[in-house]
Design an enzyme around this catalytic site. Sequence first.
Site, PDB file in Angstrom:
ATOM      1  N   HIS A 262       5.814 -29.405  26.073  1.00 48.91           N
ATOM      2  CA  HIS A 262       5.200 -30.579  26.714  1.00 48.91           C
ATOM      3  C   HIS A 262       4.355 -30.068  27.879  1.00 48.91           C
ATOM      4  O   HIS A 262       3.414 -29.312  27.669  1.00 48.91           O
ATOM      5  CB  HIS A 262       6.345 -31.534  27.117  1.00 48.91           C
ATOM      6  CG  HIS A 262       5.929 -32.904  27.526  1.00 48.91           C
ATOM      7  ND1 HIS A 262       4.674 -33.408  27.364  1.00 48.91           N
ATOM      8  CD2 HIS A 262       6.650 -33.918  28.120  1.00 48.91           C
ATOM      9  CE1 HIS A 262       4.627 -34.646  27.822  1.00 48.91           C
ATOM     10  NE2 HIS A 262       5.816 -34.977  28.294  1.00 48.91           N
ATOM     11  N   HIS A 301      -1.340 -31.216  18.694  1.00 49.71           N
ATOM     12  CA  HIS A 301      -0.891 -32.392  19.430  1.00 49.71           C
ATOM     13  C   HIS A 301      -0.258 -33.359  18.453  1.00 49.71           C
ATOM     14  O   HIS A 301      -0.712 -33.490  17.326  1.00 49.71           O
ATOM     15  CB  HIS A 301      -2.076 -33.066  20.145  1.00 49.71           C
ATOM     16  CG  HIS A 301      -1.648 -33.970  21.247  1.00 49.71           C
ATOM     17  ND1 HIS A 301      -1.274 -35.270  21.028  1.00 49.71           N
ATOM     18  CD2 HIS A 301      -1.502 -33.742  22.577  1.00 49.71           C
ATOM     19  CE1 HIS A 301      -0.926 -35.806  22.182  1.00 49.71           C
ATOM     20  NE2 HIS A 301      -1.045 -34.912  23.136  1.00 49.71           N
ATOM     21  N   ASP A 357      -3.951 -28.681  27.667  1.00 45.42           N
ATOM     22  CA  ASP A 357      -3.406 -27.521  28.367  1.00 45.42           C
ATOM     23  C   ASP A 357      -4.153 -26.227  28.092  1.00 45.42           C
ATOM     24  O   ASP A 357      -3.897 -25.223  28.747  1.00 45.42           O
ATOM     25  CB  ASP A 357      -1.933 -27.330  27.976  1.00 45.42           C
ATOM     26  CG  ASP A 357      -1.057 -28.396  28.600  1.00 45.42           C
ATOM     27  OD1 ASP A 357      -1.360 -28.779  29.738  1.00 45.42           O
ATOM     28  OD2 ASP A 357      -0.110 -28.845  27.943  1.00 45.42           O
TER      29      ASP A 357
HETATM   30  N1  ACO Z   1       0.363 -22.959  16.627  1.00 45.88           N
HETATM   31  C1  ACO Z   1       0.648 -22.684  15.345  1.00 45.88           C
HETATM   32  N2  ACO Z   1       1.099 -23.591  14.462  1.00 45.88           N
HETATM   33  C2  ACO Z   1       1.280 -24.837  14.915  1.00 45.88           C
HETATM   34  C3  ACO Z   1       1.005 -25.214  16.235  1.00 45.88           C
HETATM   35  C4  ACO Z   1       0.523 -24.221  17.109  1.00 45.88           C
HETATM   36  N3  ACO Z   1       0.241 -24.509  18.380  1.00 45.88           N
HETATM   37  N4  ACO Z   1       1.280 -26.524  16.403  1.00 45.88           N
HETATM   38  C5  ACO Z   1       1.712 -26.957  15.200  1.00 45.88           C
HETATM   39  N5  ACO Z   1       1.710 -25.935  14.311  1.00 45.88           N
HETATM   40  C6  ACO Z   1       2.049 -26.013  12.877  1.00 45.88           C
HETATM   41  C7  ACO Z   1       3.548 -26.121  12.652  1.00 45.88           C
HETATM   42  O1  ACO Z   1       4.140 -24.858  12.505  1.00 45.88           O
HETATM   43  C8  ACO Z   1       3.591 -26.943  11.394  1.00 45.88           C
HETATM   44  O2  ACO Z   1       3.264 -26.103  10.312  1.00 45.88           O
HETATM   45  P1  ACO Z   1       3.988 -26.310   8.883  1.00 45.88           P
HETATM   46  O3  ACO Z   1       3.528 -27.652   8.409  1.00 45.88           O
HETATM   47  O4  ACO Z   1       3.521 -25.176   8.055  1.00 45.88           O
HETATM   48  O5  ACO Z   1       5.470 -26.268   9.149  1.00 45.88           O
HETATM   49  C9  ACO Z   1       2.433 -27.928  11.564  1.00 45.88           C
HETATM   50  O6  ACO Z   1       1.478 -27.248  12.398  1.00 45.88           O
HETATM   51  C10 ACO Z   1       2.827 -29.251  12.202  1.00 45.88           C
HETATM   52  O7  ACO Z   1       3.490 -28.962  13.414  1.00 45.88           O
HETATM   53  P2  ACO Z   1       4.581 -29.891  14.084  1.00 45.88           P
HETATM   54  O8  ACO Z   1       5.438 -29.085  14.975  1.00 45.88           O
HETATM   55  O9  ACO Z   1       5.268 -30.705  13.014  1.00 45.88           O
HETATM   56  O10 ACO Z   1       3.681 -30.865  14.919  1.00 45.88           O
HETATM   57  P3  ACO Z   1       4.176 -31.794  16.081  1.00 45.88           P
HETATM   58  O11 ACO Z   1       3.275 -32.967  16.085  1.00 45.88           O
HETATM   59  O12 ACO Z   1       5.640 -32.045  15.994  1.00 45.88           O
HETATM   60  O13 ACO Z   1       3.965 -30.868  17.376  1.00 45.88           O
HETATM   61  C11 ACO Z   1       3.130 -29.939  19.354  1.00 45.88           C
HETATM   62  C12 ACO Z   1       3.028 -31.090  18.342  1.00 45.88           C
HETATM   63  C13 ACO Z   1       4.571 -29.864  19.893  1.00 45.88           C
HETATM   64  C14 ACO Z   1       2.201 -30.222  20.527  1.00 45.88           C
HETATM   65  C15 ACO Z   1       2.762 -28.617  18.646  1.00 45.88           C
HETATM   66  O14 ACO Z   1       1.434 -28.690  18.143  1.00 45.88           O
HETATM   67  C16 ACO Z   1       2.933 -27.398  19.535  1.00 45.88           C
HETATM   68  O15 ACO Z   1       4.032 -26.870  19.648  1.00 45.88           O
HETATM   69  N6  ACO Z   1       1.814 -26.934  20.225  1.00 45.88           N
HETATM   70  C17 ACO Z   1       1.906 -25.821  21.115  1.00 45.88           C
HETATM   71  C18 ACO Z   1       2.481 -26.281  22.450  1.00 45.88           C
HETATM   72  C19 ACO Z   1       1.481 -27.103  23.231  1.00 45.88           C
HETATM   73  O16 ACO Z   1       0.323 -26.743  23.398  1.00 45.88           O
HETATM   74  N7  ACO Z   1       1.979 -28.232  23.794  1.00 45.88           N
HETATM   75  C20 ACO Z   1       1.186 -29.120  24.632  1.00 45.88           C
HETATM   76  C21 ACO Z   1       0.966 -30.441  23.962  1.00 45.88           C
HETATM   77  S1  ACO Z   1      -0.036 -31.460  24.976  1.00 45.88           S
HETATM   78  C22 ACO Z   1       1.020 -32.017  26.135  1.00 45.88           C
HETATM   79  O17 ACO Z   1       2.205 -32.190  25.980  1.00 45.88           O
HETATM   80  C23 ACO Z   1       0.466 -32.296  27.423  1.00 45.88           C
END
Ligand code: ACO
Length: 422
Positions: A262, A301, A357
């Site tokens: 987050h 996201h 971010d």
């Molecule tokens: N890098 C690589 N792969 C990713 C990333 C990433 N940053 N984000 C998602 N994926 C992949 C997952 O592994 C998944 O792949 P799969 O379908 O093969 O299993 C797919 O994309 C979907 O990912 P989820 O985790 O189901 O997506 P969710 O909507 O739950 O997660 C989140 C969103 C938590 C923001 C995620 O994209 C992430 O962890 N990003 C990196 C952390 C980040 O930048 N957070 C800030 C968010 S903005 C904020 O809170 C202010």
Amino acid sequence: MADTITIIDDRTGKKVTVPITGGTFPSSALRELDPSLFMYDPAYLSTASCASAITYLDGDAGILRYRGYPIEQLAEHSTYLEVAYLLLNGELPTADQLSTWAHSVTHHTMIHENMRKRFVDGFHYDAHPMGMFVSATAALGTFYDDAKDIFDKQSFDKQVLRLIAKVPTIAAMCYRFSQGLPFVLPNNSMPYAQNFLNMMFRIGDDHAIDPVLARAMDVLFILHADHEQNCGTTTMRVVSSANSDPYTSTAAAASALYGPLHGGANEAVVRMLAEIGHIDNVPSFIEGVKNGSGRLMGFGHRVYKNFDPRARIIKQTAYDVFEVTGKNPLLDVALKLEEVALKDEYFVKRKLYPNVDFYSGLIYQALGFPVDMFTVLFAIPRTVGWLAHMQELLGDKEQKISRPRQLYIGSDERNYTPINKR
Ligand code: ACO
């Protein structure tokens, strides 16, 4: 075509038809079919838990609006305090309202001396500023015996004012403590963001804050002020649904924000960029992410599946800041990462784009903030969003104490076995 949905229980043949309003239907319809039936929805992927008039976002179209105003217009023309007023009151202030509001905030920025001398001084010298911020925000409420009077509007508004005014002071105090620097008192002649930068970085008497940097800080505050029902705001609503006071509720929301998935992501981005170190290492890093050795922080996201409008504004703000501070050496790595990832099928297929971010950490670093302060910089402006949601929740007759159901998957009943028989 009717705006209704009909759900049939195939076990009994019973059916129920309910209206679809704004893309939602009442899940209580399921209980009309069978009172023991609930939706199983881990992480609330398909559940709207409240009706809200504060922030609108359309993740596919990359739209973010506070009270109807596009984020791009607010970032260009407004100030953080004006946006805070808007979020809390629903309308932009008149000139008189804004000046009264700004005056009130400015004159509530001081915190009790005991907060610093007895509370903050008690932390270990290398305590994480976000841990200090969370604790200090909760502790702040203990100084006000009216903190719990949340259904008295005058009292609630007073706590909101205190929190918005004092969170920058708390943040700066935690930072100065961790650096072993003397605390700088708030300066009533300075606007909000400038005052914060002054409390953070002032050394000696002649420390001027560059107006471009103060404006960049204010724009970052605007962009982070609210983002509807994310993890931190949902926490705020859940905790305040138990009628906890605004200080402990804010501390709970800030605790959620602390997590690396987050608000902690901006810190993780800069650590990741530093680890990559050079643009030549970008392709192998991307391959590692694709092979499951970690995530590309600052990408992806839950809601934005096209682009994050805040990321675009932040990228521009980064260039404005670097004109004054000189380029952050990690910028080239970030640009290369973005370029490679946006062309890579893995990221394209999963609709992963830079989020808010991805570039904010580079700006914070250029402004002189240590990496572990980054999430605190997010928590300061988000405080108004949390409080706007708490205020909305307390006035919402449909809301009750939050209490989701569960799908029990544990053991059936079994008899206790004495310890000598296990
Ligand atoms: N890098 C690589 N792969 C990713 C990333 C990433 N940053 N984000 C998602 N994926 C992949 C997952 O592994 C998944 O792949 P799969 O379908 O093969 O299993 C797919 O994309 C979907 O990912 P989820 O985790 O189901 O997506 P969710 O909507 O739950 O997660 C989140 C969103 C938590 C923001 C995620 O994209 C992430 O962890 N990003 C990196 C952390 C980040 O930048 N957070 C800030 C968010 S903005 C904020 O809170 C202010």
